[in-house]
Write an enzyme that holds these catalytic residues in place. Sequence first.
Site, PDB file in Angstrom:
ATOM      1  N   ARG A 125       0.889  -1.180   0.000  1.00  0.00           N
ATOM      2  CA  ARG A 125       0.000   0.000   0.000  1.00  0.00           C
ATOM      3  C   ARG A 125       0.916   1.216   0.000  1.00  0.00           C
ATOM      4  NH1 ARG A 125      -5.270   1.464   3.584  1.00  0.00           N
ATOM      5  NH2 ARG A 125      -6.109   0.069   2.001  1.00  0.00           N
TER       6      ARG A 125
ATOM      7  N   CYS B 160     -16.380   1.957   0.956  1.00  0.00           N
ATOM      8  CA  CYS B 160     -15.216   1.112   1.280  1.00  0.00           C
ATOM      9  C   CYS B 160     -14.766   1.277   2.731  1.00  0.00           C
ATOM     10  CB  CYS B 160     -14.071   1.406   0.319  1.00  0.00           C
ATOM     11  SG  CYS B 160     -13.354   3.051   0.487  1.00  0.00           S
TER      12      CYS B 160
ATOM     13  N   ARG C  68     -13.835  -8.312   2.772  1.00  0.00           N
ATOM     14  CA  ARG C  68     -12.406  -8.105   2.473  1.00  0.00           C
ATOM     15  C   ARG C  68     -11.589  -9.331   2.887  1.00  0.00           C
ATOM     16  NH1 ARG C  68     -10.119  -3.162   1.635  1.00  0.00           N
ATOM     17  NH2 ARG C  68      -8.340  -4.491   1.130  1.00  0.00           N
TER      18      ARG C  68
HETATM   19  N1  NVA Z   1      -9.817   6.835  -1.207  1.00  0.00           N
HETATM   20  C1  NVA Z   1      -9.418   6.435   0.122  1.00  0.00           C
HETATM   21  C2  NVA Z   1      -9.652   4.978   0.326  1.00  0.00           C
HETATM   22  C3  NVA Z   1      -9.306   4.463   1.695  1.00  0.00           C
HETATM   23  C4  NVA Z   1      -9.540   2.997   1.824  1.00  0.00           C
HETATM   24  C5  NVA Z   1      -7.955   6.784   0.334  1.00  0.00           C
HETATM   25  O1  NVA Z   1      -7.155   6.567  -0.578  1.00  0.00           O
HETATM   26  O2  NVA Z   1      -7.632   7.282   1.413  1.00  0.00           O
HETATM   27  N1   CP Z   2     -11.252   0.055   2.753  1.00  0.00           N
HETATM   28  C1   CP Z   2      -9.966  -0.043   3.124  1.00  0.00           C
HETATM   29  O1   CP Z   2      -9.061  -0.315   2.325  1.00  0.00           O
HETATM   30  O2   CP Z   2      -9.767   0.169   4.443  1.00  0.00           O
HETATM   31  P1   CP Z   2      -8.374   0.347   5.182  1.00  0.00           P
HETATM   32  O3   CP Z   2      -7.797   1.666   4.729  1.00  0.00           O
HETATM   33  O4   CP Z   2      -8.729   0.348   6.632  1.00  0.00           O
HETATM   34  O5   CP Z   2      -7.461  -0.790   4.814  1.00  0.00           O
END
Ligand code: NVA
Ligand code: CP
Length: 304
Positions: free
Chosen positions: A105, A260, A288
């Site tokens: 991530r 989400c 998830r």
């Molecule tokens: N669009 C949001 C999604 C978090 C799961 C972000 O990138 O922070």
């Molecule tokens: N929806 C999602 O990806 O949540 P987190 O940021 O908590 O992983």
Amino acid sequence: MNKVRHFKSLLDINKNEFIRIIKRSIEFKQESHDNILNNSLQNKTMAMIFKKNSTRTRVAFETAMVTLGGHAIFLSSDTTQITRGEDLSDTAKVLSGMVDIVMIRTHNHSEVEELASNSSVPIINGLTEKYHPCQLLADMQTYYEERGSIEGKTVAWIGDGCNMCNSYINAAKILNFKLKIATPSGFEPDHKTLMLAKDNVELCDLPGQAVEDSDLVTTDVWTSMGDESESEKRKQLFKGYQINQNLFDKAKADAIFLHCLPAHRGEEVDADVIDGPRSRVWQQAHNRLFTSKALIEFLLNESK
Ligand code: NVA
Ligand code: CP
């Protein structure tokens, strides 16, 4: 491994594979409810690199690995050599000689590409500024469980044209549903992503037009991770893009609401909707876990 399958975006899987992963996720869910022991990932390890915060993604992947008999290693980027300047290509070569699969991530999608092109094991995109493909697996599982096939249905995306919106565009193309998007001017989704799905996507001027007669209504935070400096400005610009009961009422009577998460009640969604009878956000979040299991299994099986 001769053939390595990565999951950098949804475009790395085709329609049949997408549906296969959804169905397998449902099987994993049933297995879990029935307390059936499954050790199919015994001795397998996953490295999880996090350069951004997470609750669901971390817990889902870690729990998926552990409950299938494997192990997940949480690597906060602050405590690895990545933050001290080690090349991601070097990191990829090292990790892929030790673990079976890697999830990352991060802020820049190019980092996922760089890891993938230097890794001999599958790389999973656990969210970048551009895409969040893992979340779409769970969203599509949830729709499938609730209403069956999404092909030919209409989905409304309201708010920021962010990573989630871009992944919805990918999903619309692959699974062949109609996606109606309403964003404030200047916050449209990625142009290239849109161009690839022209026949499935419609940009609407007003949220009401997007929601009208839709089967699924969804949104995301107004300020994604990495955009925090614009938070106050966005609160002003996104007024009118809140999914409240009035807006949701324009959708079909049996439309469901997804988000989400994390959510900000009173901003992108009103409590009446997210906590209301047609919200499926908890089921979506729990899915998830099952989609993580199915995705890991798919990538490992396909990479032999
Ligand atoms: N669009 C949001 C999604 C978090 C799961 C972000 O990138 O922070
Ligand atoms: N929806 C999602 O990806 O949540 P987190 O940021 O908590 O992983």
